[in-house]
Design a protein around this motif. Structure first.
Motif, PDB file in Angstrom:
ATOM      1  N   SER A  13       0.973  -1.134   0.120  1.00 28.34           N
ATOM      2  CA  SER A  13       0.115   0.027  -0.049  1.00 28.34           C
ATOM      3  C   SER A  13       1.073   1.281   0.006  1.00 28.34           C
ATOM      4  O   SER A  13       0.697   2.084  -0.953  1.00 28.34           O
ATOM      5  CB  SER A  13      -1.051  -0.037   1.193  1.00 28.34           C
ATOM      6  N   ILE A  14       1.861   1.279   0.778  1.00 29.70           N
ATOM      7  CA  ILE A  14       2.987   2.447   1.039  1.00 29.70           C
ATOM      8  C   ILE A  14       3.622   2.744  -0.539  1.00 29.70           C
ATOM      9  O   ILE A  14       3.710   3.623  -0.986  1.00 29.70           O
ATOM     10  CB  ILE A  14       3.987   2.341   1.913  1.00 29.70           C
ATOM     11  N   ALA A  15       4.005   1.306  -1.105  1.00 26.47           N
ATOM     12  CA  ALA A  15       4.835   1.644  -2.588  1.00 26.47           C
ATOM     13  C   ALA A  15       3.978   2.090  -3.409  1.00 26.47           C
ATOM     14  O   ALA A  15       4.150   3.160  -4.030  1.00 26.47           O
ATOM     15  CB  ALA A  15       5.442   0.173  -2.770  1.00 26.47           C
ATOM     16  N   GLN A  16       2.663   1.672  -3.645  1.00 23.35           N
ATOM     17  CA  GLN A  16       1.827   2.189  -4.499  1.00 23.35           C
ATOM     18  C   GLN A  16       1.312   3.595  -4.106  1.00 23.35           C
ATOM     19  O   GLN A  16       1.077   4.455  -5.211  1.00 23.35           O
ATOM     20  CB  GLN A  16       0.454   1.394  -4.614  1.00 23.35           C
ATOM     21  N   PHE A  17       1.129   4.080  -2.847  1.00 25.72           N
ATOM     22  CA  PHE A  17       0.861   5.455  -2.621  1.00 25.72           C
ATOM     23  C   PHE A  17       1.888   6.208  -3.104  1.00 25.72           C
ATOM     24  O   PHE A  17       1.532   7.226  -3.584  1.00 25.72           O
ATOM     25  CB  PHE A  17       0.597   5.525  -1.205  1.00 25.72           C
ATOM     26  N   VAL A  18       3.381   5.997  -2.956  1.00 22.24           N
ATOM     27  CA  VAL A  18       4.510   6.840  -3.090  1.00 22.24           C
ATOM     28  C   VAL A  18       4.339   6.863  -4.618  1.00 22.24           C
ATOM     29  O   VAL A  18       4.519   8.236  -5.249  1.00 22.24           O
ATOM     30  CB  VAL A  18       5.701   6.216  -2.641  1.00 22.24           C
ATOM     31  N   LEU A  19       4.561   5.761  -5.475  1.00 19.90           N
ATOM     32  CA  LEU A  19       4.593   5.927  -7.012  1.00 19.90           C
ATOM     33  C   LEU A  19       3.149   6.690  -7.554  1.00 19.90           C
ATOM     34  O   LEU A  19       3.536   7.337  -8.251  1.00 19.90           O
ATOM     35  CB  LEU A  19       4.362   4.558  -7.351  1.00 19.90           C
ATOM     36  N   GLY A  20       1.934   6.355  -6.823  1.00 21.54           N
ATOM     37  CA  GLY A  20       0.999   7.341  -7.467  1.00 21.54           C
ATOM     38  C   GLY A  20       0.953   8.495  -7.037  1.00 21.54           C
ATOM     39  O   GLY A  20       0.767   9.498  -7.940  1.00 21.54           O
ATOM     40  N   MET A  21       1.471   9.082  -5.995  1.00 22.23           N
ATOM     41  CA  MET A  21       1.597  10.362  -5.428  1.00 22.23           C
ATOM     42  C   MET A  21       2.716  11.082  -6.616  1.00 22.23           C
ATOM     43  O   MET A  21       2.344  12.151  -7.140  1.00 22.23           O
ATOM     44  CB  MET A  21       2.028  10.549  -4.118  1.00 22.23           C
ATOM     45  N   LEU A  22       3.686  10.425  -6.721  1.00 19.54           N
ATOM     46  CA  LEU A  22       4.772  10.987  -7.708  1.00 19.54           C
ATOM     47  C   LEU A  22       4.248  11.519  -8.999  1.00 19.54           C
ATOM     48  O   LEU A  22       4.302  12.345  -9.431  1.00 19.54           O
ATOM     49  CB  LEU A  22       5.890   9.975  -7.878  1.00 19.54           C
ATOM     50  N   VAL A  23       3.507  10.347  -9.782  1.00 12.69           N
ATOM     51  CA  VAL A  23       3.251  10.470 -11.059  1.00 12.69           C
ATOM     52  C   VAL A  23       2.002  11.814 -11.051  1.00 12.69           C
ATOM     53  O   VAL A  23       1.918  12.436 -11.992  1.00 12.69           O
ATOM     54  CB  VAL A  23       2.711   9.128 -11.670  1.00 12.69           C
ATOM     55  N   ASN A  24       1.107  11.618 -10.158  1.00 12.36           N
ATOM     56  CA  ASN A  24      -0.095  12.582 -10.028  1.00 12.36           C
ATOM     57  C   ASN A  24       0.221  13.882  -9.792  1.00 12.36           C
ATOM     58  O   ASN A  24      -0.373  14.749 -10.432  1.00 12.36           O
ATOM     59  CB  ASN A  24      -1.388  12.095  -9.349  1.00 12.36           C
ATOM     60  N   VAL A  25       1.188  13.960  -8.764  1.00 17.99           N
ATOM     61  CA  VAL A  25       1.809  15.424  -8.474  1.00 17.99           C
ATOM     62  C   VAL A  25       2.434  15.966  -9.865  1.00 17.99           C
ATOM     63  O   VAL A  25       2.311  17.402 -10.012  1.00 17.99           O
ATOM     64  CB  VAL A  25       2.564  15.404  -7.359  1.00 17.99           C
ATOM     65  N   PHE A  26       3.192  15.114 -10.367  1.00 20.65           N
ATOM     66  CA  PHE A  26       3.921  15.572 -11.596  1.00 20.65           C
ATOM     67  C   PHE A  26       2.978  16.068 -12.624  1.00 20.65           C
ATOM     68  O   PHE A  26       3.361  16.972 -13.224  1.00 20.65           O
ATOM     69  CB  PHE A  26       4.901  14.330 -12.113  1.00 20.65           C
ATOM     70  N   LEU A  51      -8.147  14.759 -13.180  1.00 20.34           N
ATOM     71  CA  LEU A  51      -8.191  13.172 -12.915  1.00 20.34           C
ATOM     72  C   LEU A  51      -6.978  13.119 -11.866  1.00 20.34           C
ATOM     73  O   LEU A  51      -7.027  12.188 -11.152  1.00 20.34           O
ATOM     74  CB  LEU A  51      -8.009  12.611 -14.112  1.00 20.34           C
ATOM     75  N   ALA A  52      -5.931  13.920 -12.157  1.00 19.43           N
ATOM     76  CA  ALA A  52      -4.741  13.520 -11.322  1.00 19.43           C
ATOM     77  C   ALA A  52      -4.974  14.252  -9.880  1.00 19.43           C
ATOM     78  O   ALA A  52      -4.714  13.347  -8.777  1.00 19.43           O
ATOM     79  CB  ALA A  52      -3.383  14.260 -12.000  1.00 19.43           C
ATOM     80  N   LEU A  53      -5.706  15.246  -9.958  1.00 21.07           N
ATOM     81  CA  LEU A  53      -6.085  15.725  -8.441  1.00 21.07           C
ATOM     82  C   LEU A  53      -6.967  14.851  -7.644  1.00 21.07           C
ATOM     83  O   LEU A  53      -6.934  14.717  -6.606  1.00 21.07           O
ATOM     84  CB  LEU A  53      -6.858  17.086  -8.684  1.00 21.07           C
ATOM     85  N   SER A  54      -7.921  14.459  -8.422  1.00 23.59           N
ATOM     86  CA  SER A  54      -8.808  13.338  -7.835  1.00 23.59           C
ATOM     87  C   SER A  54      -8.097  12.188  -7.417  1.00 23.59           C
ATOM     88  O   SER A  54      -8.719  11.415  -6.133  1.00 23.59           O
ATOM     89  CB  SER A  54     -10.116  13.117  -8.520  1.00 23.59           C
ATOM     90  N   ARG A  55      -7.280  11.730  -8.043  1.00 26.01           N
ATOM     91  CA  ARG A  55      -6.522  10.448  -7.533  1.00 26.01           C
ATOM     92  C   ARG A  55      -5.410  10.750  -6.468  1.00 26.01           C
ATOM     93  O   ARG A  55      -5.222   9.889  -5.866  1.00 26.01           O
ATOM     94  CB  ARG A  55      -5.762   9.857  -8.868  1.00 26.01           C
ATOM     95  N   ILE A  56      -5.196  12.052  -6.169  1.00 24.58           N
ATOM     96  CA  ILE A  56      -4.262  12.335  -5.177  1.00 24.58           C
ATOM     97  C   ILE A  56      -5.037  12.156  -3.760  1.00 24.58           C
ATOM     98  O   ILE A  56      -4.705  11.591  -2.807  1.00 24.58           O
ATOM     99  CB  ILE A  56      -3.767  13.708  -5.074  1.00 24.58           C
TER     100      ILE A  56
END
Length: 316
Positions: A13-26, A51-56
């Motif tokens: 869960s933490i790994a997916q959270f970090v990867l997802g946050m990096l790409v969506n914030v980018f 879409l990126a904001l909602s996924r954050i």
């Protein structure tokens, strides 16, 4: 639940959270900065940014939910905070799915070619159609979130009757009705799933039609139109399958209302749901030329190398 299993699920869960946050914030930073500089933004970039904001927001809620279920299940089992988070999650979740669907419809109407009057009417008004879809998705998301209020009222009645030990036949019927309403709430996601399927089918048919025309005229099938079709199909198809996987994981998360003793299944499903908002955003970057170019330039800067073909710049 054993400690090693908790550790593995927490790590995932933490790994997916970090990867997802990096790409969506980018995505938000790149498109947001371009919007501020040029004072304008294309419809597709607007959809991708939101879409990126909602996924954050989704990723934060999913991480909180996973940590809660692993370490603080009894502490945060009920309460107003959980209800507020549930409403917020339901709204952002449904809105995110509709934004992805609108992006698929946008690609379909922009790239696919059909002579049917209805399709031509939609194609000529693609911006208006997508905007109305966004407004409709926003309305659906609000309605879905507000429907939880009825479920919360029923839950309070059931909880009070259960605490008093007043388990009557009416109580059992009300509990069954509550469980059915809760699980059927996932059907709010069916309309965007159907629309996404239709967009994919239309793109496939349009590509087949265009390929046959190229073969009849003995022209290479690697023309820009064919490449655009293939690129759009990959984007819509990836969203469709990830959405289908996400929908199934979400159904499993709700299955504990019917199947007792499925805490492990619920937790694994919650961890699996994080794969969709994290992975699909990476696909969006690969399919968007501006985001992909900026991402590659960022990687070259981080590695201490100049991008191939770029000229050396000197400051005065």
């Amino acid at each position: 639940m054993s400690g090693p299993i908790k550790g593995v699920l927490l790590f995932l869960s933490i790994a997916q959270f970090v990867l997802g946050m990096l790409v969506n914030v980018f995505i938000v930073l790149v498109n947001g900065s371009g919007w501020v500089k040029s004072k304008k933004i294309s419809l597709s970039d607007f959809i991708i940014t939101n879409l990126a904001l909602s996924r954050i927001v989704q990723l934060w809620i999913l991480l909180f939910d996973c940590v809660k279920d692993i370490f603080f299940r009894s502490l945060f089992n009920n309460g107003a905070l959980i209800q507020v988070i549930d409403i917020f999650w339901t709204f952002t979740n449904h809105l995110s799915i509709w934004l992805g669907t609108c992006l698929g419809v946008f690609y379909c109407l922009k790239i696919a070619n059909f002579s049917h009057p209805t399709f031509l009417w939609l194609k000529w008004r693609v911006a208006r159609v997508v905007v109305w879809m966004l407004l409709g998705g926003l309305l659906f998301s609000c309605s879905d979130a507000m429907s939880l209020i009825l479920q919360f009222k029923m839950y309070y009645v059931l909880q009070r009757a259960n605490d008093l030990g007043n388990v009557t036949e009416h109580f059992r019927e009300l509990r069954n009705e509550y469980e059915v309403i809760h699980v059927l709430g996932t059907l709010w996601n069916l309309p965007p799933l159907i629309v996404c399927s239709a967009s994919y089918i239309l793109l496939i048919l349009s590509l087949g039609k265009h390929t046959r025309q190229m073969q009849q005229s003995r022209t290479s099938t690697s023309d820009p139109s064919s490449e655009a079709h293939k690129k759009a199909i990959k984007m819509v198809l990836s969203f469709f399958f990830l959405l289908l996987f996400y929908f199934l994981a979400y159904l499993l998360t709700s299955s504990h209302y019917f199947l007792r003793g499925t805490g492990m299944t619920k937790l694994i499903s919650e961890v699996s749901t994080m794969f969709y908002p994290a992975c699909h955003s990476w696909i969006l970057i690969l399919g968007n030329s501006k985001l992909k170019q900026t991402f590659v330039e960022l990687l070259w800067c981080k590695s201490g190398h100049r991008k191939p073909g770029s000229k050396e710049r000197f400051s005065p």
